[in-house]
Scaffold this motif. Structure first.
Motif, PDB file in Angstrom:
ATOM      1  N   LEU A 450      32.823  33.656  42.058  1.00  0.00           N
ATOM      2  CA  LEU A 450      32.472  34.919  42.721  1.00  0.00           C
ATOM      3  C   LEU A 450      33.644  35.378  43.569  1.00  0.00           C
ATOM      4  CD1 LEU A 450      30.374  37.087  43.624  1.00  0.00           C
ATOM      5  CD2 LEU A 450      29.759  35.532  45.489  1.00  0.00           C
ATOM      6  N   VAL A 451      34.027  36.648  43.431  1.00  0.00           N
ATOM      7  CA  VAL A 451      35.091  37.241  44.245  1.00  0.00           C
ATOM      8  C   VAL A 451      34.468  38.338  45.100  1.00  0.00           C
ATOM      9  CG1 VAL A 451      37.252  38.522  44.249  1.00  0.00           C
ATOM     10  CG2 VAL A 451      36.894  36.731  42.559  1.00  0.00           C
ATOM     11  N   ALA A 452      34.484  38.147  46.421  1.00  0.00           N
ATOM     12  CA  ALA A 452      33.912  39.118  47.356  1.00  0.00           C
ATOM     13  C   ALA A 452      35.024  39.755  48.169  1.00  0.00           C
ATOM     14  CB  ALA A 452      32.896  38.437  48.269  1.00  0.00           C
ATOM     15  N   ASP A 453      35.231  41.054  47.963  1.00  0.00           N
ATOM     16  CA  ASP A 453      36.279  41.791  48.690  1.00  0.00           C
ATOM     17  C   ASP A 453      35.899  43.261  48.669  1.00  0.00           C
ATOM     18  OD1 ASP A 453      38.764  43.087  49.502  1.00  0.00           O
ATOM     19  OD2 ASP A 453      39.728  41.159  49.117  1.00  0.00           O
ATOM     20  N   ASP A 454      36.033  43.932  49.806  1.00  0.00           N
ATOM     21  CA  ASP A 454      35.657  45.346  49.877  1.00  0.00           C
ATOM     22  C   ASP A 454      36.696  46.270  49.246  1.00  0.00           C
ATOM     23  OD1 ASP A 454      37.043  46.541  52.867  1.00  0.00           O
ATOM     24  OD2 ASP A 454      37.192  44.457  52.196  1.00  0.00           O
ATOM     25  N   MET A 455      37.929  45.760  48.982  1.00  0.00           N
ATOM     26  CA  MET A 455      38.973  46.571  48.359  1.00  0.00           C
ATOM     27  C   MET A 455      38.908  46.394  46.841  1.00  0.00           C
ATOM     28  SD  MET A 455      40.547  48.146  50.798  1.00  0.00           S
ATOM     29  CE  MET A 455      42.075  48.679  50.032  1.00  0.00           C
ATOM     30  N   GLU A 456      38.659  47.503  46.144  1.00  0.00           N
ATOM     31  CA  GLU A 456      38.501  47.432  44.698  1.00  0.00           C
ATOM     32  C   GLU A 456      39.761  46.931  44.005  1.00  0.00           C
ATOM     33  OE1 GLU A 456      37.277  50.331  40.916  1.00  0.00           O
ATOM     34  OE2 GLU A 456      37.364  51.132  42.972  1.00  0.00           O
ATOM     35  N   ILE A 457      40.932  47.337  44.509  1.00  0.00           N
ATOM     36  CA  ILE A 457      42.178  46.915  43.862  1.00  0.00           C
ATOM     37  C   ILE A 457      42.398  45.415  44.019  1.00  0.00           C
ATOM     38  CG2 ILE A 457      43.629  47.377  45.913  1.00  0.00           C
ATOM     39  CD1 ILE A 457      45.801  48.321  43.929  1.00  0.00           C
ATOM     40  N   ASN A 458      41.969  44.859  45.157  1.00  0.00           N
ATOM     41  CA  ASN A 458      42.075  43.406  45.344  1.00  0.00           C
ATOM     42  C   ASN A 458      41.176  42.668  44.360  1.00  0.00           C
ATOM     43  OD1 ASN A 458      43.871  43.783  47.425  1.00  0.00           O
ATOM     44  ND2 ASN A 458      42.357  43.513  49.048  1.00  0.00           N
ATOM     45  N   ARG A 459      39.962  43.181  44.178  1.00  0.00           N
ATOM     46  CA  ARG A 459      39.042  42.545  43.217  1.00  0.00           C
ATOM     47  C   ARG A 459      39.592  42.644  41.797  1.00  0.00           C
ATOM     48  NH1 ARG A 459      35.190  45.709  45.871  1.00  0.00           N
ATOM     49  NH2 ARG A 459      34.703  46.827  43.934  1.00  0.00           N
ATOM     50  N   MET A 460      40.175  43.786  41.480  1.00  0.00           N
ATOM     51  CA  MET A 460      40.721  43.978  40.136  1.00  0.00           C
ATOM     52  C   MET A 460      41.828  42.961  39.850  1.00  0.00           C
ATOM     53  SD  MET A 460      42.804  47.252  38.617  1.00  0.00           S
ATOM     54  CE  MET A 460      44.281  46.725  39.493  1.00  0.00           C
ATOM     55  N   ILE A 461      42.716  42.752  40.851  1.00  0.00           N
ATOM     56  CA  ILE A 461      43.810  41.791  40.678  1.00  0.00           C
ATOM     57  C   ILE A 461      43.255  40.386  40.505  1.00  0.00           C
ATOM     58  CG2 ILE A 461      45.786  40.719  41.823  1.00  0.00           C
ATOM     59  CD1 ILE A 461      46.297  43.463  43.146  1.00  0.00           C
ATOM     60  N   PHE A 462      42.305  40.001  41.372  1.00  0.00           N
ATOM     61  CA  PHE A 462      41.715  38.661  41.277  1.00  0.00           C
ATOM     62  C   PHE A 462      41.024  38.454  39.934  1.00  0.00           C
ATOM     63  CE2 PHE A 462      42.516  37.414  45.579  1.00  0.00           C
ATOM     64  CZ  PHE A 462      42.274  36.052  45.608  1.00  0.00           C
ATOM     65  N   VAL A 463      40.259  39.460  39.514  1.00  0.00           N
ATOM     66  CA  VAL A 463      39.508  39.331  38.257  1.00  0.00           C
ATOM     67  C   VAL A 463      40.466  39.158  37.084  1.00  0.00           C
ATOM     68  CG1 VAL A 463      38.037  40.577  36.634  1.00  0.00           C
ATOM     69  CG2 VAL A 463      37.476  40.574  39.065  1.00  0.00           C
ATOM     70  N   SER A 464      41.529  39.965  37.050  1.00  0.00           N
ATOM     71  CA  SER A 464      42.480  39.887  35.937  1.00  0.00           C
ATOM     72  C   SER A 464      43.170  38.530  35.905  1.00  0.00           C
ATOM     73  CB  SER A 464      43.519  41.001  36.059  1.00  0.00           C
ATOM     74  OG  SER A 464      42.905  42.274  35.980  1.00  0.00           O
ATOM     75  N   GLN A 465      43.569  38.043  37.070  1.00  0.00           N
ATOM     76  CA  GLN A 465      44.272  36.762  37.110  1.00  0.00           C
ATOM     77  C   GLN A 465      43.345  35.608  36.757  1.00  0.00           C
ATOM     78  OE1 GLN A 465      45.831  37.019  41.111  1.00  0.00           O
ATOM     79  NE2 GLN A 465      47.832  37.725  40.385  1.00  0.00           N
ATOM     80  N   LEU A 466      42.129  35.630  37.284  1.00  0.00           N
ATOM     81  CA  LEU A 466      41.193  34.546  37.007  1.00  0.00           C
ATOM     82  C   LEU A 466      40.756  34.544  35.552  1.00  0.00           C
ATOM     83  CD1 LEU A 466      39.019  34.674  40.259  1.00  0.00           C
ATOM     84  CD2 LEU A 466      40.515  32.802  39.553  1.00  0.00           C
ATOM     85  N   GLU A 467      40.510  35.717  34.996  1.00  0.00           N
ATOM     86  CA  GLU A 467      40.113  35.787  33.591  1.00  0.00           C
ATOM     87  C   GLU A 467      41.242  35.302  32.688  1.00  0.00           C
ATOM     88  OE1 GLU A 467      36.795  39.394  33.656  1.00  0.00           O
ATOM     89  OE2 GLU A 467      38.869  39.825  33.024  1.00  0.00           O
ATOM     90  N   GLY A 468      42.480  35.466  33.136  1.00  0.00           N
ATOM     91  CA  GLY A 468      43.607  34.947  32.379  1.00  0.00           C
ATOM     92  C   GLY A 468      43.617  33.430  32.316  1.00  0.00           C
ATOM     93  N   PHE A 469      42.958  32.775  33.279  1.00  0.00           N
ATOM     94  CA  PHE A 469      42.852  31.308  33.279  1.00  0.00           C
ATOM     95  C   PHE A 469      41.597  30.830  32.554  1.00  0.00           C
ATOM     96  CE2 PHE A 469      44.964  31.924  37.611  1.00  0.00           C
ATOM     97  CZ  PHE A 469      46.235  31.869  37.059  1.00  0.00           C
ATOM     98  N   GLY A 470      40.832  31.765  32.003  1.00  0.00           N
ATOM     99  CA  GLY A 470      39.611  31.392  31.306  1.00  0.00           C
ATOM    100  C   GLY A 470      38.424  31.252  32.233  1.00  0.00           C
ATOM    101  N   VAL A 471      38.454  31.914  33.366  1.00  0.00           N
ATOM    102  CA  VAL A 471      37.383  31.819  34.362  1.00  0.00           C
ATOM    103  C   VAL A 471      36.446  33.019  34.227  1.00  0.00           C
ATOM    104  CG1 VAL A 471      36.877  31.792  36.844  1.00  0.00           C
ATOM    105  CG2 VAL A 471      38.839  30.530  35.955  1.00  0.00           C
TER     106      VAL A 471
END
Length: 571
Positions: A450-471
């Motif tokens: 779970l990634v909790a952040d009020d900034m959409e761009i921060n969530r987008m970066i986290f999601v892209s990086q984590l999904e790249g690791f197969g998460v």
């Protein structure tokens, strides 16, 4: 003679190494010494009574004892007790014995008040000054209403000498005090002018250092958007990443320098995986080294995996040294990082880190200066490497604060080796229930995060990086959404921003730990924060969070955190 006198005045009063109270104490002693010398000579000429000479010798003994104690570097405690005894007991007694108010003894009372104000602080000052005030008021009132109980004061020339002394002591002290005040004002004004000039140069240099990578980020971003060749676009993106990393290092150094100057720089010790810390440091340096075509060769001894210390600060020192090595080395030349165990026992181990570059080197007489704040040595006359001049100063401060040592070995044309040693405590993972945490082989693919952040761009970066690791990633825009998501269960890890609307990260963590769901209460929570203050990080842990990640975080740092807690999913 004049030069010796000026040197004596400078060393005893005007020296910058002397605390202000010691300078003022020396002034009181010098004025008393001068007045005492004059009157002692004149009293000896007229063969004055032994009592008057005795009291003058008593004041002289204070002066001599003062300089004797300071000259031997002794403690102030003995001198303070001696002076308080003389001021509060002996001088009031002599005031009574030698004729009272008309004897000129008021001069000694003036000096005693001055000495007490200079020497004492707090409760001791209040008590001593109260005793002195009561004694002075009582003696003068007694002298006014019952003059018959006081001995007759001296008359004629002896009386004139007493009054002369009463004028000389406060007069000389006031003159020295005014002279000292003027000298202090000129010195502080000079310092202020130098500081203002230094700040101007510092801001000008920081303006250049900040704008240079920022210009690269803006310019290369534009070029990358226009580029159609994927290979060229990838090279430009690597350069953007390197420039952004450089910008982050400069901002961090500036903020740390401000903390050091304000006395707010602190360490925060925690258990950490050594190889995770090392991988994270190398990951932060990777954009710059890749952009310059440099490889970092890492050689390590059998270092214990689980240590206790401030891993964030150790990583900061490593990044600073590796960053410098990359900047000063030629394109395509390797950089070496060697980590050795110097001392090892059951409770602790001392590690030595060596960072070797192939740069132009530094002259032996300049090595000491490169660790001084804002000193920038031209290791290459063309200044092709740039640099804010803050990183090494901050790194040395960190290593010193950890009880270690940072030094450099260099020679022109032969490169440089920057080394530091730090002692870490060991932590038994089995005893602490942390077996497997930090192991390099722990898989992260398949984790649900779970990634909790009020900034959409921060969530987008986290999601892209984590999904790249197969998460598998689930998003939450505030603490309330994060709480509701965790209550449903099924997460292996939570990245929680600290400052969010509706409900903050720490508050959400507290409520998650209070849930009746055992799986939710045990889920690891990693705080996402830009704050590095000890009290802020401790506040996150006190709220129930397990760890923290300093923003902005690299993909390698995010992966390290996932890998650190992946073992819990497996177990």
């Amino acid at each position: 003679m004049k030069e010796r006198w000026n040197k004596f005045l400078h060393n005893s009063i005007l020296s910058e190494d002397l605390p202000l109270h010691e300078s003022m104490l020396n002034m009181a002693c010098l004025s008393g010494a001068a007045a005492t010398a004059v009157v002692l000579i004149m009293k000896a000429i007229v063969c004055d009574t032994r009592e008057s000479v005795l009291v003058l010798l008593l004041l002289a003994s204070i002066i001599l004892y003062t300089f004797w104690r300071q000259g031997r570097g002794g403690s102030q405690a003995g001198l303070t007790r001696y002076v308080v005894c003389v001021c509060c007991v002996l001088l009031p007694l002599f005031f009574y014995l030698f004729g009272g108010a008309r004897s000129g003894m008021g001069a000694y009372m003036v000096v005693s008040f001055a000495l007490l104000f200079i020497l004492l602080r707090g409760r001791a000052f209040v008590i001593a000054i109260s005793v002195q005030c009561v004694a002075a008021i009582g003696l003068y009132l007694s002298n006014a209403f019952h003059p018959e109980i006081f001995p007759q004061p001296p008359s004629g020339f002896a009386m004139l000498l007493d009054h002369l002394h009463a004028i000389l002591v406060p007069g000389l002290y006031l003159g020295l005090l005014l002279r000292f005040q003027n000298a202090l004002f000129r010195r502080e004004k000079g310092r202020a002018d130098e500081l203002s000039s230094a700040k101007g140069h510092f801001l000008a240099r920081m303006n250049h250092e900040l704008r240079t990578p920022l210009n690269a980020v803006i310019g290369l971003s534009y070029l990358a958007k226009q580029e159609t060749d994927l290979a060229k676009q990838n090279r430009e993106l690597q350069k953007i990443e390197a420039a952004a990393g450089r910008l982050l290092v400069i901002i961090g150094d500036i903020l740390d320098t401000s903390k050091i100057e304000a006395g707010k720089f602190s360490l925060f010790e925690t258990a950490f995986g050594f190889h995770d810390m090392l991988d994270d440091a190398l990951g932060q340096c990777a954009p710059l080294t890749k952009a310059r075509g440099q490889a970092v060769e890492v050689v390590t001894d059998d270092v214990p995996e689980w240590l206790v210390g401030d891993d964030a600060r150790v990583k900061q020192v490593l990044v600073n040294l590796l960053d410098n090595a990359s900047k000063y080395s030629k394109h395509g030349t390797p950089i070496r990082l060697i980590v050795r165990v110097e001392e090892d026992d059951a409770a602790s181990c001392r590690l030595r880190f060596d960072v070797k570059d192939t740069g132009p080197g530094v002259k032996a007489e300049e090595i000491g200066r490169i660790f001084v704040e804002t000193e920038k040595i031209a290791r290459d006359p063309s200044r092709r490497s740039g640099g804010s001049g803050l990183g090494l100063a901050v790194s040395k401060y960190i290593v010193d604060l950890m009880g270690g040592h940072l030094w450099a070995v260099s020679a022109p044309g032969r490169g440089s080796t920057f080394s530091f040693t730090i002692t870490f405590r060991k932590r038994n993972r089995e005893l602490d229930g942390l077996a497997g945490v930090g192991d390099e082989g722990a898989p992260v693919d398949g984790m649900r995060v779970l990634v909790a952040d009020d900034m959409e761009i921060n969530r987008m970066i986290f999601v892209s990086q984590l999904e790249g690791f197969g998460v598998e990633v689930v998003e939450a825009a505030d603490g309330r959404e994060a709480l509701d998501a965790v209550a449903e269960g099924g997460f292996d890890l939570v990245f929680m921003d600290v400052h969010m609307p509706v409900m903050s990260g720490p508050e959400a963590a507290r409520r998650i730990r209070a849930l009746g769901n055992e799986a939710a209460k045990g889920v690891p929570i990693v705080a996402l924060t830009a704050c590095t203050e000890e009290e802020d990080l401790k506040g996150c842990l006190d709220a129930g969070m397990d760890d923290w990640l300093i923003k902005p975080a690299s993909a390698e740092a995010i992966c390290c955190k996932c890998r650190k807690y992946a073992v819990r999913r497996a177990s």
